[in-house]
Design a protein around this motif. Structure first.
Motif, PDB file in Angstrom:
ATOM      1  N   ALA A 159       0.839  -1.205   0.000  1.00  0.00           N
ATOM      2  CA  ALA A 159       0.000   0.000   0.000  1.00  0.00           C
ATOM      3  C   ALA A 159       0.872   1.252   0.000  1.00  0.00           C
ATOM      4  CB  ALA A 159      -0.911   0.002   1.218  1.00  0.00           C
ATOM      5  N   GLU A 160       0.409   2.276  -0.714  1.00  0.00           N
ATOM      6  CA  GLU A 160       1.111   3.567  -0.758  1.00  0.00           C
ATOM      7  C   GLU A 160       0.352   4.650  -0.008  1.00  0.00           C
ATOM      8  OE1 GLU A 160       3.067   3.821  -5.043  1.00  0.00           O
ATOM      9  OE2 GLU A 160       1.011   3.036  -5.111  1.00  0.00           O
ATOM     10  N   VAL A 161      -0.976   4.564  -0.043  1.00  0.00           N
ATOM     11  CA  VAL A 161      -1.823   5.530   0.661  1.00  0.00           C
ATOM     12  C   VAL A 161      -2.782   4.738   1.551  1.00  0.00           C
ATOM     13  CG1 VAL A 161      -3.426   7.471   0.458  1.00  0.00           C
ATOM     14  CG2 VAL A 161      -1.720   7.063  -1.344  1.00  0.00           C
ATOM     15  N   LEU A 162      -2.863   5.167   2.814  1.00  0.00           N
ATOM     16  CA  LEU A 162      -3.767   4.533   3.773  1.00  0.00           C
ATOM     17  C   LEU A 162      -4.834   5.538   4.173  1.00  0.00           C
ATOM     18  CD1 LEU A 162      -4.604   2.293   5.746  1.00  0.00           C
ATOM     19  CD2 LEU A 162      -2.842   3.130   7.322  1.00  0.00           C
ATOM     20  N   PHE A 163      -6.082   5.181   3.968  1.00  0.00           N
ATOM     21  CA  PHE A 163      -7.200   6.066   4.314  1.00  0.00           C
ATOM     22  C   PHE A 163      -7.770   5.658   5.671  1.00  0.00           C
ATOM     23  CE2 PHE A 163      -6.813   6.436  -0.234  1.00  0.00           C
ATOM     24  CZ  PHE A 163      -6.986   7.798  -0.444  1.00  0.00           C
ATOM     25  N   TRP A 164      -8.074   6.683   6.484  1.00  0.00           N
ATOM     26  CA  TRP A 164      -8.593   6.446   7.832  1.00  0.00           C
ATOM     27  C   TRP A 164      -9.896   7.203   8.026  1.00  0.00           C
ATOM     28  CZ3 TRP A 164      -7.815   9.469  12.769  1.00  0.00           C
ATOM     29  CH2 TRP A 164      -8.265   8.742  13.887  1.00  0.00           C
ATOM     30  N   GLN A 199      -0.749   9.337  16.853  1.00  0.00           N
ATOM     31  CA  GLN A 199      -0.888   7.976  16.316  1.00  0.00           C
ATOM     32  C   GLN A 199      -0.916   7.980  14.797  1.00  0.00           C
ATOM     33  OE1 GLN A 199      -4.380   7.034  18.861  1.00  0.00           O
ATOM     34  NE2 GLN A 199      -3.421   5.055  19.098  1.00  0.00           N
ATOM     35  N   LEU A 200      -1.688   8.898  14.226  1.00  0.00           N
ATOM     36  CA  LEU A 200      -1.800   8.960  12.776  1.00  0.00           C
ATOM     37  C   LEU A 200      -0.436   9.252  12.141  1.00  0.00           C
ATOM     38  CD1 LEU A 200      -4.188   8.658  10.817  1.00  0.00           C
ATOM     39  CD2 LEU A 200      -4.364  11.142  10.770  1.00  0.00           C
ATOM     40  N   THR A 201       0.291  10.184  12.743  1.00  0.00           N
ATOM     41  CA  THR A 201       1.632  10.521  12.253  1.00  0.00           C
ATOM     42  C   THR A 201       2.571   9.321  12.374  1.00  0.00           C
ATOM     43  OG1 THR A 201       1.278  12.813  12.933  1.00  0.00           O
ATOM     44  CG2 THR A 201       3.534  12.159  12.475  1.00  0.00           C
ATOM     45  N   ALA A 202       2.495   8.622  13.510  1.00  0.00           N
ATOM     46  CA  ALA A 202       3.352   7.445  13.712  1.00  0.00           C
ATOM     47  C   ALA A 202       3.067   6.370  12.678  1.00  0.00           C
ATOM     48  CB  ALA A 202       3.158   6.890  15.118  1.00  0.00           C
ATOM     49  N   ARG A 203       1.797   6.149  12.376  1.00  0.00           N
ATOM     50  CA  ARG A 203       1.447   5.131  11.380  1.00  0.00           C
ATOM     51  C   ARG A 203       2.050   5.494  10.015  1.00  0.00           C
ATOM     52  NH1 ARG A 203       0.878   3.696  15.665  1.00  0.00           N
ATOM     53  NH2 ARG A 203      -1.024   3.212  16.793  1.00  0.00           N
ATOM     54  N   ASN A 232       5.646   3.326   8.673  1.00  0.00           N
ATOM     55  CA  ASN A 232       5.371   2.420   7.560  1.00  0.00           C
ATOM     56  C   ASN A 232       5.613   3.058   6.195  1.00  0.00           C
ATOM     57  OD1 ASN A 232       4.239   0.099   9.152  1.00  0.00           O
ATOM     58  ND2 ASN A 232       2.892   1.743   9.836  1.00  0.00           N
ATOM     59  N   SER A 233       6.168   4.281   6.196  1.00  0.00           N
ATOM     60  CA  SER A 233       6.422   5.015   4.954  1.00  0.00           C
ATOM     61  C   SER A 233       5.163   5.086   4.093  1.00  0.00           C
ATOM     62  CB  SER A 233       7.573   4.379   4.172  1.00  0.00           C
ATOM     63  OG  SER A 233       8.092   5.293   3.222  1.00  0.00           O
ATOM     64  N   LEU A 234       4.076   5.517   4.733  1.00  0.00           N
ATOM     65  CA  LEU A 234       2.777   5.633   4.067  1.00  0.00           C
ATOM     66  C   LEU A 234       2.321   7.083   4.065  1.00  0.00           C
ATOM     67  CD1 LEU A 234       0.898   2.677   5.814  1.00  0.00           C
ATOM     68  CD2 LEU A 234       1.438   2.803   3.369  1.00  0.00           C
ATOM     69  N   ILE A 249      -1.365  13.335   5.772  1.00  0.00           N
ATOM     70  CA  ILE A 249      -0.030  13.350   6.374  1.00  0.00           C
ATOM     71  C   ILE A 249       0.886  12.486   5.521  1.00  0.00           C
ATOM     72  CG2 ILE A 249       1.318  12.751   8.443  1.00  0.00           C
ATOM     73  CD1 ILE A 249      -1.234  13.185  10.094  1.00  0.00           C
ATOM     74  N   ASP A 250       2.096  12.983   5.242  1.00  0.00           N
ATOM     75  CA  ASP A 250       3.004  12.195   4.395  1.00  0.00           C
ATOM     76  C   ASP A 250       3.941  11.327   5.241  1.00  0.00           C
ATOM     77  OD1 ASP A 250       5.133  13.791   5.268  1.00  0.00           O
ATOM     78  OD2 ASP A 250       5.423  14.767   3.330  1.00  0.00           O
ATOM     79  N   HIS A 251       4.813  10.591   4.558  1.00  0.00           N
ATOM     80  CA  HIS A 251       5.683   9.621   5.233  1.00  0.00           C
ATOM     81  C   HIS A 251       6.747  10.289   6.108  1.00  0.00           C
ATOM     82  CE1 HIS A 251       7.478  10.625   1.347  1.00  0.00           C
ATOM     83  NE2 HIS A 251       8.629  10.487   1.964  1.00  0.00           N
TER      84      HIS A 251
END
Length: 238
Positions: A164-169, A184-188, A192-194, A222-224
């Motif tokens: 995956a390159e983009v993770l939607f929440w 948490q969102l930033t850490a994810r 994971n370079s997402l 938020i970027d990687h």
């Protein structure tokens, strides 16, 4: 190869008075049209978008999947030629799921994700999903996690392993604290370079917990590196 991709996500306006499902679907389709106007390749709507501020139990409003609500989102994606992530409650047999349906620009269903970590209250109504699928779109590979899933770092890690390159929440979160959620969102994203994109709910006037306005809005991308590329702030919109 370098790709220019414009990701859209939503801070969905919630009124003080109760909504109806038709009202929510209409508003969601309005945001889809707005995202296309802004040149987005994909738009993510927030968790349980069709039932936002609609009274009665979860099971009562769940769509027998796929049904009329799904058809409406498929039409909107096809009309506006945009990929859409539409999270809403569905029924399959006797089970209710918190599902995000992924639809491509032609209005075709690419697949769906069913929330694997419901909240304690939600688990009285909703059956947990048991798959972590990735979806290939015309611009890259994406994945979805919903609300409570953010507390489980294994979920985005598995998605990263799956390419995956983009993770939607999509979410309806406002706590336990907003700082914790943002961290948490930033850490994810960083771990994971997402690229991660949050979709949430908004009030008007905006968030003010002391006045009972607890919808934080803040749809954001938020970027990687952990940098916020874009956000709605406290206001509704795309």
């Amino acid at each position: 190869t370098m790709r220019n991709v414009r990701i859209g996500t939503t801070a969905f306006l919630v009124e003080d008075s109760h909504h109806t499902i038709d009202m929510n679907v209409g508003r969601a389709i309005g945001y889809i049209a707005l995202a296309k106007e802004q040149g987005a390749d994909i738009l993510c709507l927030p968790e349980m978008v069709t039932t936002a501020n609609v009274p009665r139990d979860m099971e009562y409003h769940a769509e027998e999947y796929p049904g009329a609500i799904t058809a409406g989102f498929r039409r909107a994606a096809r009309t506006h030629k945009i990929n859409v992530i539409a999270p809403y409650l569905v029924r399959s047999g006797k089970k209710t799921f918190n599902q995000a349906t992924v639809i491509d620009r032609r209005g075709k269903i690419v697949g769906f994700y069913r929330k694997v970590q419901p909240t304690a209250e939600e688990s009285r109504h909703v059956t947990p999903g048991n798959e972590l699928p990735v979806f290939d779109t015309d611009f890259g590979r994406i994945a979805v996690m919903i609300c409570m899933d953010i507390y489980f770092p294994e979920i985005p890690r598995i998605y990263a392993f799956k390419g995956a390159e983009v993770l939607f929440w999509p979410t309806v979160s406002h706590g336990p604290t907003q700082e914790a959620l943002r961290t948490q969102l930033t850490a994810r994203a960083v771990d994971n370079s997402l690229i991660v994109a949050e979709a949430n709910l908004a009030n008007h006037p905006p968030y003010a917990a002391y006045a009972g306005r607890y919808r934080p809005a803040t749809a954001r991308i938020i970027d990687h590196n952990g940098d916020i590329l874009a956000q709605t702030g406290r206001r509704h919109g795309v």
